[in-house]
Design an enzyme around this catalytic site. Structure first.
Site, PDB file in Angstrom:
ATOM      1  N   TYR B 289      44.185  54.135  82.340  1.00  0.00           N
ATOM      2  CA  TYR B 289      45.350  54.997  82.600  1.00  0.00           C
ATOM      3  C   TYR B 289      46.598  54.193  82.936  1.00  0.00           C
ATOM      4  O   TYR B 289      46.625  53.437  83.920  1.00  0.00           O
ATOM      5  CB  TYR B 289      44.979  55.874  83.781  1.00  0.00           C
ATOM      6  CG  TYR B 289      45.933  56.942  84.235  1.00  0.00           C
ATOM      7  CD1 TYR B 289      45.571  58.277  84.131  1.00  0.00           C
ATOM      8  CD2 TYR B 289      47.147  56.653  84.843  1.00  0.00           C
ATOM      9  CE1 TYR B 289      46.403  59.274  84.613  1.00  0.00           C
ATOM     10  CE2 TYR B 289      47.988  57.647  85.311  1.00  0.00           C
ATOM     11  CZ  TYR B 289      47.608  58.953  85.192  1.00  0.00           C
ATOM     12  OH  TYR B 289      48.426  59.946  85.663  1.00  0.00           O
ATOM     13  N   TYR B 340      51.117  62.030  77.944  1.00  0.00           N
ATOM     14  CA  TYR B 340      50.766  62.002  79.361  1.00  0.00           C
ATOM     15  C   TYR B 340      50.280  63.387  79.757  1.00  0.00           C
ATOM     16  O   TYR B 340      51.067  64.269  80.099  1.00  0.00           O
ATOM     17  CB  TYR B 340      51.989  61.591  80.193  1.00  0.00           C
ATOM     18  CG  TYR B 340      51.742  61.571  81.672  1.00  0.00           C
ATOM     19  CD1 TYR B 340      51.019  60.535  82.250  1.00  0.00           C
ATOM     20  CD2 TYR B 340      52.226  62.569  82.501  1.00  0.00           C
ATOM     21  CE1 TYR B 340      50.781  60.506  83.619  1.00  0.00           C
ATOM     22  CE2 TYR B 340      51.999  62.548  83.866  1.00  0.00           C
ATOM     23  CZ  TYR B 340      51.281  61.515  84.415  1.00  0.00           C
ATOM     24  OH  TYR B 340      51.057  61.500  85.769  1.00  0.00           O
TER      25      TYR B 340
END
Lengths: 142, 388
Positions: B289, B340
């Site tokens: 991430y 995202y």
């Protein structure tokens, strides 16, 4: 001295854990009266020995820049004319392991580096909710 | 190895630039859940568990009733932070299914920030009205994750002599891999090293391209038992191990010497390697991430791929780019270049790699790992087993 980000810029909320730090006019750190542990932010018990026997102690008001970032993007409308400005993590002399946040002012913002020695000063601001004024700690090169 | 629960389906909406979705955030959430079920060939009304994270606006009760679910036997959320729970949300689904409290559990996340407020937007904070815990930074203009992660990254780079090129390598890898992925919002928009360095500073040491995008969309992961998955249509992907680790509460605690600088992945790494019985070198493909590139580089080191002093060399020369990379990494384009959706789209890419249907497919995948957001506790990780 006017506040670095403007006298009208966001103020701390005074609550049970923030009121002393932002009104004392000196650097106040919480210590455990039983084991001597220093901790920041303050809380309701000692994180080292679980004691409830806690007190604030006045620190010398000096410290060291442990990290610094230079902010270019203004995330708040009031900051559009204030960038770039530095945000520093400062270790507090007299309070082992305790770090606070602040700006380092009175110098070129890009000149602040890790290892700089700094000294606290206090911006006095009227409390918008009445009562005693705020004395917001900030830092300048020592 | 665990392997008592499997991912039976994954679902995604179209991914949009921030503010571009015509669907509401709730419609996106429901669509992702429906698509995860459609991928598995399961009637959505059979779903009996729902999990999301970061104070979702799309409550499981609302989703369950809107989609006609017969019974909601499990609802939960991993505590605190945000994208640090993009792996632990699936871990909770595993726990619910393995314990037998529910049969078909969907972990989902939907974001359409333009319809509400933007994460990391200081302008929503009223003077004197902010939560007490934010007061330690607000008066000094410390009010965003970018600034917080920059303070950690700057000290860590200083301590270990890490260069800006290490951060650039993360952005370049994510963008390069997104060019193979038509779902990626940055598909068709390659990034050069020159453009990276020329992009404006957000907060040093982060340029614009060191920061994740803002997007509208939703993602969902359906978890069930291997036995139930046999009756479904998708290749089941075993959950081999998962972990969630401790760390400081968000805010000023994260800057205390005990935790600073750090990303809270040393403990998560120890747990995931011990539970899986493997080491970093055994991982065939990694999704890590990116909130910002600095935390990615720090987490790579904390998890054990290399020492901080080695990380410049470890990520250099395209070592993370493409399906044949030394370490295939963020193969969909990740938060930087695909979308995202708070990292759940990266957990989905890890599932896709285990199934063998990524647009940037690594070869012979036995171990496909997803690492959730660094820099905010609790960190989390989930390891999927290959199906080749």
């Amino acid at each position: 001295m006017p506040r670095l980000l403007g006298d009208d810029f966001l103020l701390p909320t005074l609550g049970p854990h923030t009121k002393t730090y932002f009104t004392a006019g000196s650097i106040q750190i919480q210590f455990c009266k039983d084991c001597g542990h220093a901790q920041h932010p303050p809380d309701d018990l000692c994180y080292a020995c679980r004691s409830r026997n806690l007190e604030y102690r006045t620190m010398p008001g000096t410290g060291r820049v442990e990290s610094v970032c230079l902010v270019h993007h203004p995330v708040h409308p009031a900051l559009k004319t204030k960038v770039p400005y530095p945000i520093a993590v400062i270790s507090v002399d007299g309070a082992p392991g305790c770090h606070v946040l602040g700006n380092v002012t009175g110098c070129a913002p890009e000149s602040v580096v890790i290892g700089d020695r700094v000294r606290a000063y206090f911006d006095e601001v009227p409390n918008p909710h009445g009562g005693e004024p705020l004395k917001i700690p900030n830092w300048a090169r020592a | 190895m665990h392997g008592k629960a499997v991912v039976a389906g994954v679902g995604e909406t179209t991914y949009y630039k921030h503010g571009q979705s015509k669907d509401t955030e709730f419609q996106l959430a429901c669509q992702a859940v429906e698509r995860a079920c459609a991928d598995a060939g399961l009637d959505v009304r059979e779903v009996d568990g729902l999990i999301s994270y970061m104070d979702t606006r799309n409550s499981p009760l609302r989703v369950a009733e809107a989609l006609g679910m017969k019974e909601l036997r499990w609802s939960s959320t991993p505590w605190a932070g945000g994208g640090n729970n993009s792996a632990s949300c699936v871990m909770q689904a595993d726990a619910a299914v393995t314990a037998g409290y529910a049969s078909y559990v969907v972990a989902f996340r939907a974001l359409a920030q333009g319809q509400f407020y933007r994460l990391g937007s200081g302008s929503t904070l009223a003077s004197g009205g902010a939560p007490e815990g934010l007061s330690w930074g607000l008066p000094y203009g410390e009010m965003t994750p970018a600034q917080e992660c920059a303070l950690h990254t700057k000290r860590w780079m200083h301590d270990h002599g890490v260069s800006q090129e290490a951060l650039a390598a993360i952005a370049l890898a994510s963008y390069a891999n997104a060019q193979r992925n038509p779902r990626a919002v940055r598909y068709g928009q390659p990034l050069t090293r020159e453009a990276y360095h020329a992009s404006r500073w957000i907060v040093e040491p982060f340029h614009l391209f060191d920061c994740c995008q803002e997007n509208d969309g939703a993602a969902a992961v359906l978890v069930t038992t291997p036995e139930r998955a046999r009756d479904l249509k998708q290749k089941p992907v075993p959950i081999l191990a998962a972990a969630q680790g401790a760390g400081p509460e968000i805010g000023i605690r994260a800057f205390q010497k005990k935790w600073f600088p750090g990303m809270y992945y040393t403990n998560v790494g120890e747990m995931i390697w011990q539970r899986a019985g493997i080491r970093p070198k055994d991982v065939d493909v990694l999704q890590l991430y990116e909130n910002f590139t600095g935390p990615v580089v720090m987490a790579l080191c904390e998890l054990g791929w290399c020492r901080p002093e080695e990380v410049d060399a470890f990520v250099a020369n395209g070592a993370l780019e493409g399906p044949d990379a030394r370490l295939p990494f963020n193969t969909s384009g990740g938060n930087l270049a695909e979308a995202y959706i708070h990292g759940l789209e990266m957990t989905i890419e890890a599932v896709r790699q285990a199934r063998g249907d990524s647009t940037c497919q690594a070869k012979d995948v036995d171990y496909s790992l997803a690492i959730a957001g660094p820099g905010y506790a609790p960190g989390s990780a989930i390891l999927f087993g290959g199906t080749h």
